[in-house]
Write a protein that holds these residues in place. Sequence first.
Motif, PDB file in Angstrom:
ATOM      1  N   VAL A   7       0.842  -1.193   0.000  1.00  0.00           N
ATOM      2  CA  VAL A   7       0.000   0.000   0.000  1.00  0.00           C
ATOM      3  C   VAL A   7       0.878   1.245   0.000  1.00  0.00           C
ATOM      4  CG1 VAL A   7      -1.695   1.315   1.345  1.00  0.00           C
ATOM      5  CG2 VAL A   7      -1.930  -1.164   1.116  1.00  0.00           C
ATOM      6  N   VAL A  43      -0.006   2.992  -3.365  1.00  0.00           N
ATOM      7  CA  VAL A  43      -1.013   4.006  -3.086  1.00  0.00           C
ATOM      8  C   VAL A  43      -0.349   5.298  -2.600  1.00  0.00           C
ATOM      9  CG1 VAL A  43      -3.054   4.604  -1.726  1.00  0.00           C
ATOM     10  CG2 VAL A  43      -2.772   2.265  -2.597  1.00  0.00           C
ATOM     11  N   SER A  44       0.421   5.215  -1.524  1.00  0.00           N
ATOM     12  CA  SER A  44       0.965   6.427  -0.913  1.00  0.00           C
ATOM     13  C   SER A  44       2.023   7.094  -1.785  1.00  0.00           C
ATOM     14  CB  SER A  44       1.544   6.094   0.464  1.00  0.00           C
ATOM     15  OG  SER A  44       0.521   5.687   1.356  1.00  0.00           O
ATOM     16  N   GLY A 104       0.823   7.572  -5.503  1.00  0.00           N
ATOM     17  CA  GLY A 104      -0.208   8.602  -5.491  1.00  0.00           C
ATOM     18  C   GLY A 104       0.377   9.988  -5.291  1.00  0.00           C
ATOM     19  N   GLY A 114     -12.316  -2.840   1.074  1.00  0.00           N
ATOM     20  CA  GLY A 114     -12.754  -1.478   1.340  1.00  0.00           C
ATOM     21  C   GLY A 114     -12.882  -1.154   2.808  1.00  0.00           C
ATOM     22  N   LEU A 155      -8.561  -1.993   4.417  1.00  0.00           N
ATOM     23  CA  LEU A 155      -7.374  -1.349   3.882  1.00  0.00           C
ATOM     24  C   LEU A 155      -6.721  -0.509   4.980  1.00  0.00           C
ATOM     25  CD1 LEU A 155      -5.647  -0.527   1.354  1.00  0.00           C
ATOM     26  CD2 LEU A 155      -7.204   1.413   1.108  1.00  0.00           C
ATOM     27  N   ASN A 156      -5.411  -0.690   5.142  1.00  0.00           N
ATOM     28  CA  ASN A 156      -4.684   0.031   6.198  1.00  0.00           C
ATOM     29  C   ASN A 156      -5.326  -0.191   7.562  1.00  0.00           C
ATOM     30  OD1 ASN A 156      -2.482   1.596   7.010  1.00  0.00           O
ATOM     31  ND2 ASN A 156      -3.592   3.529   6.800  1.00  0.00           N
ATOM     32  N   VAL A 163      -8.880   4.449   7.323  1.00  0.00           N
ATOM     33  CA  VAL A 163      -9.155   5.167   6.079  1.00  0.00           C
ATOM     34  C   VAL A 163     -10.445   5.943   6.306  1.00  0.00           C
ATOM     35  CG1 VAL A 163      -9.617   4.944   3.606  1.00  0.00           C
ATOM     36  CG2 VAL A 163      -8.080   3.319   4.732  1.00  0.00           C
ATOM     37  N   ILE A 217     -10.847   4.256  -3.107  1.00  0.00           N
ATOM     38  CA  ILE A 217      -9.532   4.873  -3.257  1.00  0.00           C
ATOM     39  C   ILE A 217      -9.665   6.095  -4.147  1.00  0.00           C
ATOM     40  CG2 ILE A 217      -7.158   4.560  -4.051  1.00  0.00           C
ATOM     41  CD1 ILE A 217      -7.434   1.602  -3.402  1.00  0.00           C
ATOM     42  N   ASP A 265      -8.726   9.448  -6.556  1.00  0.00           N
ATOM     43  CA  ASP A 265      -7.841   9.666  -7.694  1.00  0.00           C
ATOM     44  C   ASP A 265      -7.608  11.162  -7.819  1.00  0.00           C
ATOM     45  OD1 ASP A 265      -6.796   8.304 -10.422  1.00  0.00           O
ATOM     46  OD2 ASP A 265      -7.631  10.272 -10.881  1.00  0.00           O
ATOM     47  N   TRP A 274     -12.772  15.397  -4.165  1.00  0.00           N
ATOM     48  CA  TRP A 274     -12.878  14.607  -2.930  1.00  0.00           C
ATOM     49  C   TRP A 274     -13.258  15.516  -1.775  1.00  0.00           C
ATOM     50  CZ3 TRP A 274     -13.360   9.708  -1.925  1.00  0.00           C
ATOM     51  CH2 TRP A 274     -13.143   9.237  -0.629  1.00  0.00           C
TER      52      TRP A 274
END
Length: 478
Positions: A96, A100-101, A104, A273, A276-277, A281, A439, A441, A446
Motif C-alpha cells: 500500500v 497508493v501512498s 499517489g 474497502g 485497507l490500512n 481510512v 480509493i 484519484d 474529494w
Amino acid sequence: MQTRQYINGEWVEGAAGSISSYNPATGEVIAEVRCASSTQVDDAITAAREALSGEWANLLPVQRAAVLFKIADLIEANAEEFAQLETLDQGQPIGVARQVSVAGAANHFRYFAGFVTKIQGTTNPISFPDTLHYTRREPVGVNALITPWNFPLMILAWKLAPALATGNSVVIKPSEVTPLTSIKLVEVCEQAGVPAGVVNIVTGAGDVGAMLSSHMGVDHLSYTGSTPTGKAITHAAADSNLKRLTLELGGKAPSIITASADIDSAVAGNVGGALLNSGQVCAAYTRFYVDSKVHDEFVEKLASAAASMHVGPGNDEKSQLTPVVSEKHLGHITNLIEAGRSEGAELVTGGHRIDREGYFVEPTVFAGVDEDNSIAKQEIFGPVLSVMKYDGELDEVIARANDSEYGLAAAVWTSDIAESQRIANGLRSGAVFVNMLPIPDMAAPWGGYKQSGWGREMGPQAIECYTETKAVWLHYGS
C-alpha cells in the motif's frame, strides 16, 4: 533521519521539547521529533508571506510547472525510501505504501503541474458601455496545511501540489504521530529548487495546529482529520481573521449490498474497502446494509474472509492486516468493540487485541447491529465492521444509510445498473463507489457532505481552494 523544522530555507531544531515517533509494529521509538515554538510558527508564516513577493511570484507558469514535475521525479527516484519510511512510521502494508501512498504522491504533483499553464480567467459580457471586464485567478496567499496520521505522505501531496501549482506559499504541520515522510517530502521540495520560504514545516502536537488555526497571517487552512478538531479550527478561524477553510473530516461510510450483488465479489470488495490500512481510512466501509435474502451468506463469508487475513508488520510482504497507528488509538478501538458487545450486537469474529508486540487488533465483525449502537454511529477508524439487515426496499435502506452525521463516502454492490443509479443518486455523500474500493484519484473531486467537511480537494475543484478570483473593470470610453 531528518527531524528538524524547515523555516525560510533553513533546517532548525524545534525549540519546544520533543515527541517520540513509534514503530506501530513493535512499539519501539524510531525518532525523537522536536516541536516548534510559537516564535518558530511566527517565523514560518513570516517567511511564507515574504516568499509571495519574491522569486516564486516571478516565475513564469512553465517554470513553476517544471518545479512540480521535478518534485514528482524526485519522489519516484526515492520511492523505496519513502515507502519504507511510511511503513515504519505509520504501519501500513508495504504494498500500500508503494502503490497508493508513494505512487499517489508523485501522480498528484504531475497532475497539478499540468494545471499550472492552464489556470485561466474569463472575459464577461457586462452591461456597461465601452468597458472590458475580465477575471484573474490569483494565489490565495499563505496556506497552512495540517495533515493526519493515516496516509501522511499522500494527503500532504494532495494539498501541497495544488497550493504550489497556483503560486502560493505554505506552512505544513504534519501529525505528531507520523511526521517522517512529510519531513522527507520537504527535503525533496528543497532539492527540486523550491525557493526559500515557499515551503515550510513546523512539527509538534495539537498546540502547533491551534497556533496556525488562529494566526492572523494565514489566509487559508486545509485540514484533514476528525470532525471535533475541524469544528475547533472553524471557531479559531472565525475568531481571528476569518481565514478560508478546506476541511475533510470524519466518515462512517455505509455499504449497501443488494440481493442482485455477486456475493463473492461483494465480500472480497468489502473486506478490501473496510480493512485497507487496518480500517484507518476516512472512506473505509464500516456500516453494511445487506438485503435479507443474502444476509446470512454475506455475514458468514465476510467473517471467514476477515478471520483468514495474514496479520503482521507492514514491512512483511505477506501481511494483509497490519498494526493500528498507536497504543492510544488501539485503546479507542477496543473500547468501541466492548461497547458493541455490551449494547447487544452479535460478535461473529475477532474482538480482541492480538497478543504480540505492537498495536494489533483482530479484524472484527458484528451482526445484528442496531442503528443506535455506538459501533454503528461513531467513527472507529479501525478493523471493526457492523452488519445490518434490510428487507429489499430501496427507499428504506437509502434513508437508513443517510441517517448519519457523516457523508464522506458510501458504496453500493449490485449487478443491476438501474438499482445502482437509484441508490447512488439517493445517498447524501461526497463520493459513491459502485462495486469497487474507496480509493481517491487525483483527477476526481474529494470531500464530504454534512459533518464530513467543507470544500473539495483533488481534481479541477482543488484549484478553487487555493486561488482568489479578481474581477477587473477597464473603461476605455471617453
